[in-house]
Structures are given as C-alpha cells and as structure tokens.
Design an enzyme around this catalytic site. Structure first.
Site, PDB file in Angstrom:
ATOM      1  N   ARG A   1       0.825  -1.216   0.000  1.00  0.00           N
ATOM      2  CA  ARG A   1       0.000   0.000   0.000  1.00  0.00           C
ATOM      3  C   ARG A   1       0.864   1.273   0.000  1.00  0.00           C
ATOM      4  O   ARG A   1       0.506   2.275   0.617  1.00  0.00           O
ATOM      5  CB  ARG A   1      -0.973   0.000   1.182  1.00  0.00           C
ATOM      6  CG  ARG A   1      -1.910  -1.210   1.201  1.00  0.00           C
ATOM      7  CD  ARG A   1      -2.782  -1.302  -0.036  1.00  0.00           C
ATOM      8  NE  ARG A   1      -3.619  -2.492  -0.022  1.00  0.00           N
ATOM      9  CZ  ARG A   1      -3.355  -3.618  -0.701  1.00  0.00           C
ATOM     10  NH1 ARG A   1      -2.266  -3.692  -1.474  1.00  0.00           N
ATOM     11  NH2 ARG A   1      -4.160  -4.649  -0.640  1.00  0.00           N
TER      12      ARG A   1
ATOM     13  N   SER B   1     -11.699  -0.104   3.302  1.00  0.00           N
ATOM     14  CA  SER B   1     -10.945  -0.421   4.518  1.00  0.00           C
ATOM     15  C   SER B   1     -10.356   0.855   5.113  1.00  0.00           C
ATOM     16  O   SER B   1      -9.659   1.597   4.425  1.00  0.00           O
ATOM     17  CB  SER B   1      -9.824  -1.409   4.210  1.00  0.00           C
ATOM     18  OG  SER B   1     -10.348  -2.644   3.767  1.00  0.00           O
TER      19      SER B   1
ATOM     20  N   GLU C   1      -5.458   3.568   6.172  1.00  0.00           N
ATOM     21  CA  GLU C   1      -5.399   3.606   4.711  1.00  0.00           C
ATOM     22  C   GLU C   1      -6.112   4.858   4.208  1.00  0.00           C
ATOM     23  O   GLU C   1      -5.758   5.419   3.171  1.00  0.00           O
ATOM     24  CB  GLU C   1      -6.043   2.348   4.128  1.00  0.00           C
ATOM     25  CG  GLU C   1      -5.922   2.234   2.626  1.00  0.00           C
ATOM     26  CD  GLU C   1      -6.256   0.850   2.115  1.00  0.00           C
ATOM     27  OE1 GLU C   1      -6.296   0.692   0.876  1.00  0.00           O
ATOM     28  OE2 GLU C   1      -6.470  -0.080   2.918  1.00  0.00           O
TER      29      GLU C   1
END
Length: 343
Positions: free
Chosen positions: A180, A230, A305
């Site tokens: 990520r 998320s 995130e």
C-alpha cells in the site's frame, strides 16, 4: 484563504485555459464516497494529459491550492470544504489499449473495468482488483489491491505529470512499490497513465475467479453504505500475531459503535460508515479511539489507509492527523457519553 467566487477572475481564467470542464461551488458531500465534506471552491476535470500538464503548471505558478482526486474512495475531506481547486481525473481521461501481454491504461479508467478487460483478452495477474472501487491512478498511487496483493507487481511503467506540468515516465523500480505504498505518494503531481505487464491465461477461468472475488466481497463488506473501504492498513506483523484489522477492532469492542454520525460497520469492523450526517471530526475521533485502544490491547499501532484532505488541499494519512490532534488514545469510561453501541 477566502473562497473563490463563482464569477471571479480565477474561475474565468480556468475556463479560458480550456483544460477540461470547469465547475464552481462543488458540494463534496454529494461527490465523495464517504459523503463528507463541505464545498470545494472549484473543480476542473481534464480531458487529456496535455490538459493536466497545463492545469498543474497554472495552479502552481499562481499559488492556487488544489487537490487531485479520482473516485475519492479512500479520502476523508474536512467538513469545512476545500478552499481551492479540485482536480478530478475520471471518465474524461480514461481508456485502455491492449497489445500482446501489455495493457496501457489511462488513469481515470475505473478499476473493475480494467480487470474485466484483462479477462476479456485472456490476460491474468490482476484478478484481485476486480472488486475495488476507484480509478487506476489512485490504485497505482496507493499500490492498491486485495488478498494482500498490490497492483505494483504488474506495473511496467507509470506516466506522471509533476506539479510544475512536466510529463515524466517512471519504471516499476523507480516507483518503489511496497504494501500500500509507492514513491509517488506525498507528491503534488498526477498519475495520468500506467502500462501493465500481465500473463496469458484462460478468459473463462480468469472471469470465474473474478466472479468469486466479487461474491466474497459482497458477503463480507458493507458495500451499500457510504464509506472509504478499509479504514486501516493490514500490518503483516500484527496479522501474523493477533490477526487482521477487522478482527482486532471487533475484539476491542468497536464493531457497530457509533460516534456522532459515524459508525464502525456492524458487518465488518475495518469499515467506518457515514451513518447519519457524519462530520470529518466524527470519523477522525473514531479512528483515534480505535488506534489508541488497539495499541493498548495488542502493542500494535493501526495505520490508516484513509487519507485526510485539509481545507488547503494538503493530504496525509488520517492517523497522523489523529496523533497531532491528541485523538489517538485508549477509550475511557468518560467516552461512553459520546458513544453508543448498536450491535
């Protein structure tokens, strides 16, 4: 900074640049996936790479605050809005070209469409992205994916426009992809295209795998509620020791919990829904309490995130904002007056 007037000189100059569609006074609460945010002074939707380059050069030269978005699927805008220009890279800058095992994708192309197009051409490797909302530009920037995979492993090169309007090309290695993460994060430019290197496979099998992924996501995730997907990243060390974020957050007692208009999803605890006119402060307060409480229980700090967009267009991970504001702390008995449990 004062709001940009709808009939003011800046809006007129943006229109005169002819770099795409210009809109003044955009309600971020209607535009964003979280349905949170005040008014953005203006929005420009570029039609080409050349338009993006000319627009960024203009905004930088004039010192105008701006924020670049696609589908806004991981963004939390401040409820006071954006005092500047929203640069939206979407359908006007989309398209796919396939040559052998390579796919060239414009950054505004929607991620599920890219996945299904690869399947139609018998190209495998990116099945995991099929259920992800958003555009390719954002996916590449965040090295997004599912099943603990990232798009970066199949990126051959990225076309990028710097904040000064320079068109650049980066290799996979230069993008420094990790979980990520990419080296493109934190910059003020725009991903405008990506070339993917895929493997040949069987279209029927690829589509079948994608169907199974979509079905699994539909069963596990709250897809009909306004949220960013998320909220927290999965930490590999935490995952191996105590489990994924959703499990850990649920075990900390947050599943279904409500603060103001924000709710930790009763379906999956790693999602925070806008349940009833939530503000950015509601969401940040929940993120801070979850982060602090999980840390106290497990010793692991959950990183978000989701990325917070300030009124000046600056963008950073939401947990950093929580830390700075003193919101990251273990839940206290006194907090119960602000929280309700509706599980």
């Amino acid at each position: 900074m004062s709001p940009i007037k709808a009939d003011g000189p800046l809006v007129r100059r943006l229109a005169e640049l002819s770099v795409g569609n210009v809109t003044s006074g955009v309600d971020l609460g209607r535009l964003t996936r979280w349905r949170i945010g005040g008014m953005a002074d203006a929005m420009v939707e570029p039609d080409s790479v050349e338009h993006v380059a000319a627009l960024l050069a203009f905004l930088s030269n004039e010192g105008v605050p701006y924020c670049v978005v696609g589908e806004t699927s991981n963004l939390l805008f401040d409820s006071s809005g954006l005092r500047g220009v929203l640069v939206r890279v979407g359908d006007r800058l989309s398209g796919i070209e396939v040559s052998g095992s390579r796919m060239s994708v414009a950054s505004g192309t929607r991620v599920p469409h890219v996945a299904r197009t690869s399947a139609a051409h018998g190209l495998a490797g990116i099945e995991h992205i099929v259920g992800i909302p958003g555009t390719m530009g954002g996916l590449v920037l965040m090295n997004g994916g599912s099943q603990r995979k990232g798009i970066g492993s199949h990126v051959a090169s990225v076309q990028y426009v710097s904040e000064t309007g320079e068109v650049l090309s980066y290799t996979r290695e230069q993008c420094d992809f990790s979980y990520r993460h990419s080296s493109l994060q934190g910059r003020r430019g725009v991903v405008v295209g990506v070339e993917l290197e895929l493997e040949h496979g069987d279209s029927v099998s690829i589509n079948q795998e994608m169907d199974e992924i979509v079905e699994s996501r539909a069963q596990r995730f709250p897809q009909d509620e306004p949220n960013c997907g998320s909220t927290f990243l999965s930490n590999p060390a935490m995952y191996a020791t105590v489990g994924p974020p959703g499990k850990v957050i649920e075990e900390a007692g947050f599943k279904g919990m409500v603060l103001g208009g924000a709710q930790v999803s009763p379906i999956h605890a790693n999602f925070i829904n806008n349940a009833s006119s939530a503000t950015s402060d509601d969401v940040l307060s929940l993120i801070g309490l979850i982060r602090g409480t999980v840390h106290a229980r497990t010793g692991f700090l959950l990183d978000a995130e989701a990325r917070y967009v300030a009124p000046d267009g600056s963008m950073r991970p939401a947990h950093e904002v929580c830390d700075d504001r003193g919101l990251t702390r273990e839940i206290r008995e006194s907090d119960r007056n602000r929280l309700s449990d509706v599980v």
